[in-house]
Design a protein around this motif. Structure first.
Motif, PDB file in Angstrom:
ATOM      1  N   LEU A 177      34.787  95.238 -58.979  1.00  0.00           N
ATOM      2  CA  LEU A 177      34.939  94.685 -57.455  1.00  0.00           C
ATOM      3  C   LEU A 177      36.349  94.774 -56.909  1.00  0.00           C
ATOM      4  CD1 LEU A 177      32.586  91.595 -58.189  1.00  0.00           C
ATOM      5  CD2 LEU A 177      32.014  93.823 -56.938  1.00  0.00           C
ATOM      6  N   SER A 178      37.539  94.979 -57.790  1.00  0.00           N
ATOM      7  CA  SER A 178      38.752  94.877 -57.097  1.00  0.00           C
ATOM      8  C   SER A 178      39.254  96.003 -56.471  1.00  0.00           C
ATOM      9  CB  SER A 178      39.684  94.158 -58.310  1.00  0.00           C
ATOM     10  OG  SER A 178      39.266  93.009 -58.651  1.00  0.00           O
ATOM     11  N   ASP A 179      38.446  97.197 -56.876  1.00  0.00           N
ATOM     12  CA  ASP A 179      38.800  98.658 -56.560  1.00  0.00           C
ATOM     13  C   ASP A 179      38.733  99.205 -55.345  1.00  0.00           C
ATOM     14  OD1 ASP A 179      40.033  98.736 -59.133  1.00  0.00           O
ATOM     15  OD2 ASP A 179      38.080  99.427 -59.739  1.00  0.00           O
ATOM     16  N   ALA A 180      37.708  98.749 -54.667  1.00  0.00           N
ATOM     17  CA  ALA A 180      37.135  99.150 -53.213  1.00  0.00           C
ATOM     18  C   ALA A 180      36.274  98.195 -52.653  1.00  0.00           C
ATOM     19  CB  ALA A 180      36.431 100.498 -53.368  1.00  0.00           C
ATOM     20  N   VAL A 181      36.111  98.458 -51.045  1.00  0.00           N
ATOM     21  CA  VAL A 181      35.108  97.642 -50.634  1.00  0.00           C
ATOM     22  C   VAL A 181      33.827  98.302 -50.647  1.00  0.00           C
ATOM     23  CG1 VAL A 181      34.355  96.745 -48.296  1.00  0.00           C
ATOM     24  CG2 VAL A 181      36.757  96.429 -49.156  1.00  0.00           C
TER      25      VAL A 181
END
Length: 305
Positions: A177-181
């Motif tokens: 979840l921290s890598d891209a929207v």
């Protein structure tokens, strides 16, 4: 995969996919696995097997498939006993037939038997994922579509399962979840408060807060959402559970203004048609969440002492 499945040669190495695994997280996974499986040692082998006994065993394929987890198998054996010798007979990403010897292990019999189940559990699951991925990749061959995984992975094993996807010739979606929207239907419902007319405005305002290197993807499940989402300048638009006709219409509507991803209702019977619709990416949760471990076995060939 059935025993009679036919798999084309895997293209993972040819297209330059990264087939390496970082040592530290793999060791952490193995340490947790052995702490679970043998917290006080292997009392069966300690009771029945002389301390000086040695064994040679082969990792044997009982069905055809694509190999993944070669170094994980080796590291599992050698974490239990650094003196265990492991000869890898195939490399990650290699195709094999039933009856193929994938690796050979020699060492203290107690060590080999203690490491056996953890090593097999991981290599069987990883090879199953690689094999299933290769089947999907083969069916999408000749189109522009890239086959990718999702976050529907086994907790704690994501790094291994995503590696297995690459061994099968697939690619990886965002790692976490921290890598891209990736704004999905529930995000949009909360964000718009039931007022779809504000969708473009709200997405555009959100995108303005991102750094220029952060990928912005939005999922839509209706045709009338495509234009408002595209107007916000997103990087990828995901067409979720669209029919084949709707996918073709969606690709035409997007017309190169964003990358098009298809998701939902993707299986071995539908993937070829979805790929032929002209999408850029097909994300498939079934690569990791529904595979059954491939039938591999560790068979002792020789004992001594």
């Amino acid at each position: 995969m059935t025993e009679n499945s036919v798999i084309a040669p895997v293209a993972a190495k040819a297209v330059g996919l990264d087939l390496t695994l970082p040592a530290a997280p793999v060791r952490e996974i193995l340490e947790r696995a052995f702490a679970e499986d043998a917290p006080g040692g292997d009392i069966t082998s300690q009771l029945l097997i002389p301390a000086g006994a040695r064994a040679t065993a082969v990792l044997n394929a009982r069905v055809p498939g694509v190999f993944s987890g070669a170094t994980v198998f080796r590291d599992a054996m050698q974490l239990v006993d650094p003196g265990t010798e492991v000869e890898l007979l195939l490399a990650d990403g290699d195709r094999f037939d039933a009856g193929t010897h994938l690796a050979r292990v020699s060492g203290r019999a107690r060590s080999v038997l203690l490491a056996e189940r953890v090593a097999l559990n991981l290599v069987q699951r990883m090879s199953a994922i690689a094999t299933r991925t290769a089947e999907f990749v083969q069916l999408a061959e000749g189109t522009r579509a890239r086959i990718t995984d999702t976050r529907k992975t086994t907790p704690g094993l994501r790094i291994l399962e995503r590696f297995a996807v690459r061994c099968g010739g697939g690619a990886n979606h965002r790692y976490s979840l921290s890598d891209a929207v990736l704004a999905k239907d529930n995000h949009l419902a909360v964000m718009t408060g039931g007022d779809p007319a504000r969708l473009t405005e709200l997405l555009r305002a959100a995108k303005a807060q991102l750094g220029h290197t952060t990928h912005f993807e939005v999922e839509v499940d209706r045709m009338d959402q495509i234009e408002p989402v595209l107007a916000a300048g997103v990087d990828t638009i995901m067409l979720d559970n669209f029919t084949l006709d709707e996918l073709r219409q969606g690709v035409a509507l997007v017309a190169g203004r964003a990358r098009v991803e298809a998701s939902g209702n993707v299986n071995l019977n539908t993937v070829a048609g979805i790929a032929a619709a002209g999408v850029d990416v097909i994300s498939i949760g079934a690569l990791t969440h529904t595979v059954a471990s491939l039938d591999l076995g560790l068979d002792v060939e020789l004992t001594a002492g």
